[in-house]
Design a protein around this motif. Structure first.
Motif, short mmCIF file in Angstrom:
data_model
loop_
_atom_site.label_atom_id
_atom_site.label_comp_id
_atom_site.label_asym_id
_atom_site.label_seq_id
_atom_site.Cartn_x
_atom_site.Cartn_y
_atom_site.Cartn_z
N PHE A 32 0.66 45.44 8.25
CA PHE A 32 0.86 45.72 10.11
C PHE A 32 2.58 46.11 9.68
O PHE A 32 2.56 47.51 10.54
CB PHE A 32 0.77 44.68 10.93
N ASP A 33 2.94 45.58 9.24
CA ASP A 33 4.42 45.81 9.98
C ASP A 33 5.44 47.02 9.48
O ASP A 33 6.04 47.63 10.08
CB ASP A 33 5.58 44.55 10.23
N LYS A 34 4.87 47.69 7.71
CA LYS A 34 5.90 47.88 7.46
C LYS A 34 4.61 49.06 6.69
O LYS A 34 5.28 50.37 6.65
CB LYS A 34 6.40 47.52 6.37
N ASN A 35 3.52 49.36 6.20
CA ASN A 35 2.59 49.96 5.74
C ASN A 35 2.30 51.01 6.52
O ASN A 35 1.55 50.71 7.58
CB ASN A 35 1.62 49.69 5.16
N LYS A 36 2.75 52.35 6.26
CA LYS A 36 2.29 53.39 7.22
C LYS A 36 0.58 52.96 7.23
O LYS A 36 0.24 53.74 8.13
CB LYS A 36 2.59 54.73 7.01
N ALA A 37 -0.53 52.95 6.42
CA ALA A 37 -1.76 52.72 6.31
C ALA A 37 -2.09 52.15 7.09
O ALA A 37 -3.56 52.01 7.82
CB ALA A 37 -2.05 52.31 5.42
N PHE A 38 -1.13 50.68 8.31
CA PHE A 38 -1.45 50.84 9.22
C PHE A 38 -1.22 50.57 10.10
O PHE A 38 -1.02 49.78 11.20
CB PHE A 38 -1.45 48.62 8.85
N SER A 39 -0.38 51.52 10.33
CA SER A 39 0.47 51.76 11.49
C SER A 39 -0.18 52.09 13.06
O SER A 39 -1.61 52.12 12.56
CB SER A 39 1.31 52.79 11.41
N TYR A 40 -0.30 52.74 14.06
CA TYR A 40 -0.46 52.40 15.82
C TYR A 40 -1.13 53.71 15.47
O TYR A 40 -2.52 53.58 15.74
CB TYR A 40 0.00 52.15 16.23
N LYS A 41 -0.55 54.64 14.92
CA LYS A 41 -1.45 56.71 15.04
C LYS A 41 -2.95 56.15 13.83
O LYS A 41 -3.68 56.76 13.78
CB LYS A 41 -0.29 56.99 14.20
N THR A 42 -2.77 54.96 13.05
CA THR A 42 -3.76 54.89 11.84
C THR A 42 -4.52 54.22 12.48
O THR A 42 -6.12 54.61 12.38
CB THR A 42 -3.35 53.87 10.29
N PHE A 43 -4.27 53.08 13.15
CA PHE A 43 -5.70 52.92 13.70
C PHE A 43 -5.98 53.76 14.49
O PHE A 43 -7.34 53.39 14.83
CB PHE A 43 -5.03 51.27 14.50
N MET A 44 -5.90 54.65 14.92
CA MET A 44 -5.91 54.87 16.56
C MET A 44 -6.47 55.80 15.91
O MET A 44 -8.40 56.57 16.53
CB MET A 44 -5.04 55.25 17.88
N GLY A 45 -6.69 56.05 14.72
CA GLY A 45 -7.41 57.57 14.06
C GLY A 45 -8.18 57.19 13.97
O GLY A 45 -9.66 57.99 13.75
N ILE A 46 -8.43 55.99 13.00
CA ILE A 46 -9.78 55.36 12.77
C ILE A 46 -11.04 54.74 13.53
O ILE A 46 -11.94 55.13 13.96
CB ILE A 46 -9.18 54.02 11.07
N ILE A 47 -10.33 54.30 14.32
CA ILE A 47 -11.01 54.12 15.95
C ILE A 47 -11.97 55.51 16.38
O ILE A 47 -12.75 55.23 16.26
CB ILE A 47 -10.25 53.31 16.85
N PHE A 48 -10.72 56.56 16.42
CA PHE A 48 -11.78 57.20 17.13
C PHE A 48 -12.11 58.78 16.27
O PHE A 48 -13.42 59.50 16.61
CB PHE A 48 -10.60 58.21 18.16
N GLY A 49 -11.26 58.38 15.51
CA GLY A 49 -12.03 59.59 14.65
C GLY A 49 -12.81 59.77 13.26
O GLY A 49 -13.43 60.12 12.33
N SER A 50 -13.09 58.12 13.01
CA SER A 50 -13.97 57.97 11.93
C SER A 50 -15.34 57.90 11.91
O SER A 50 -16.00 58.06 11.13
CB SER A 50 -13.75 56.81 11.80
N GLY A 51 -15.86 57.47 13.33
CA GLY A 51 -17.46 57.57 13.28
C GLY A 51 -17.87 56.05 13.03
O GLY A 51 -18.78 55.19 13.44
N LEU A 52 -17.12 54.57 12.89
CA LEU A 52 -17.39 53.99 12.71
C LEU A 52 -17.52 52.90 13.67
O LEU A 52 -18.66 52.02 13.45
CB LEU A 52 -15.82 53.29 11.57
N LEU A 53 -16.86 53.75 14.89
CA LEU A 53 -16.91 52.69 15.85
C LEU A 53 -17.37 53.32 16.85
O LEU A 53 -16.99 54.60 17.27
CB LEU A 53 -15.87 51.91 16.57
#
Length: 381
Positions: A359-380
């Protein structure tokens, strides 16, 4: 001592040998030093058996696990021989407390029950109404205060109340609640060291401000194109964790296939998966209650909310996987997925540490990635 518990806590009771997933198998059983010393003093054949199964470690000792990771004192009826032979009061701290989680903040003790317990997860998730908390007080003397910053603790308590309000605001979908919760935590993180959380909390209690933040976040992240790429990176991390149960390995295999195929049919399956949206609300509230205030010990708040949002997204994906193959997503499937995920991530200190580092170091878990998945994936939804 003040005792805070979720309202449903009073309804929990262990079902012992009838449990479908005994807490006495599948992971190491830590034995506190006081209990270990007592076990080593027990006389007779049972004392010999106790001593033969104890292994000394620096902080807490452990029992030697048997076939399929079973505690050596878990009998064929899935009942505890220590309980039977010596009495309930002679159980070690781990066995006495589990599946309860207990954290003390000065003169306040917070107690809850873990989602890894089949009875607990069903008790929590079957509720349709928002979760509330009760505070009582007993005559127990406080043996010693935690070394915590009282002012920071107070600010975090106020912030946690605001976080609950966000999680339980049923006027908006779960994706907006998750996004605001994450946004709130990152805003708070920037102010923790300066002890200026109050202004941030005030903003996130303001309905107009929350509406503005949703507009900003949705416009910025709804066109996110890297969901599949980032979720593949997520699963690399989860695949690399210590696996406790074979069911989890099977779930991860299904998730890997789902992501590799491009999370197909997600717009259709997500609607079914989110029909009981209150279950995801309860999931977020559970994580906020269990972890949010622990930032008073280490100053790391954002990671604790990332833990909650990662759990939400993983559960949404698992729901879509099952819905795609079965054309439905039953309550039983949901609580099973939540139980196993909790057991694999919350009950291994090593696994939690790996997640927090990512969560701290991996860009795959960055703020931007979380927001992208939340708004752009269709999962939620």
């Amino acid at each position: 001592m003040k005792i805070r518990v979720p309202e449903y806590y009073k309804d929990f009771s262990c079902i012992g040998g009838e449990c479908i997933d005994t807490c006495c198998a599948g992971w190491e059983v830590d034995v506190d030093k006081k209990s270990s010393a007592y076990y080593k003093s027990v006389e007779g054949a049972f004392g010999d058996r106790l001593r033969s199964m104890l292994v000394d470690y620096p902080i807490e000792d452990r029992f030697v696990l048997q076939e399929h990771g079973r505690c050596p004192f878990l009998n064929k009826s899935n009942l505890c021989d220590i309980y039977t032979e010596l009495g309930e009061d002679k159980l070690c701290e781990t066995c006495t407390n589990f599946p309860r989680h207990i954290t003390e903040f000065g003169s306040t003790r917070e107690i809850g029950i873990s989602l890894s317990c089949p009875v607990a997860v069903e008790l929590i998730m079957k509720r349709t109404e928002p979760i509330t908390f009760t505070v009582s007080e007993n005559d127990e003397k406080i043996s010693g205060y935690n070394d915590i910053d009282a002012s920071l603790y107070f600010e975090l308590c106020q912030a946690r109340d605001a976080a609950y309000s966000i999680c339980q605001d049923r006027s908006m979908g779960i994706k907006y609640r998750a996004a605001l919760l994450l946004d709130f935590s990152f805003a708070l993180q920037k102010k923790l060291k300066k002890r200026k959380c109050g202004d941030v909390t005030a903003h996130y209690k303001d309905k107009k401000y929350l509406a503005q933040r949703i507009d900003v976040l949705e416009k910025k992240y709804s066109g996110y194109k890297k969901t599949q790429q980032m979720l593949k990176e997520w699963l690399k991390v989860y695949n690399g964790l210590e696996h406790i149960k074979p069911e989890w390995t099977d779930m991860l295999s299904k998730l890997n296939a789902f992501v590799a195929d491009g999370i197909l049919n997600v717009s259709k399956t997500a609607k079914v998966v989110n029909e009981r949206e209150y279950e995801y609300e309860h999931l977020l509230v559970y994580y906020v209650y269990r972890y949010f205030l622990r930032a008073v010990f280490d100053g790391e708040l954002a990671g604790k909310v990332q833990l909650a949002c990662a759990a939400l997204i993983m559960q949404e994906m698992l729901g879509c996987v099952y819905c795609e193959s079965e054309d439905s997503f039953s309550f039983e499937r949901q609580v099973t997925a939540m139980r196993i995920y909790s057991k694999e991530t919350e009950h291994s200190e090593e696994n939690l540490e790996v997640l927090y580092k990512n969560f701290d170091k991996n860009k795959a878990f960055s703020y931007k990635t979380f927001m992208g998945i939340i708004f752009g994936s269709g999962l939620l939804i």
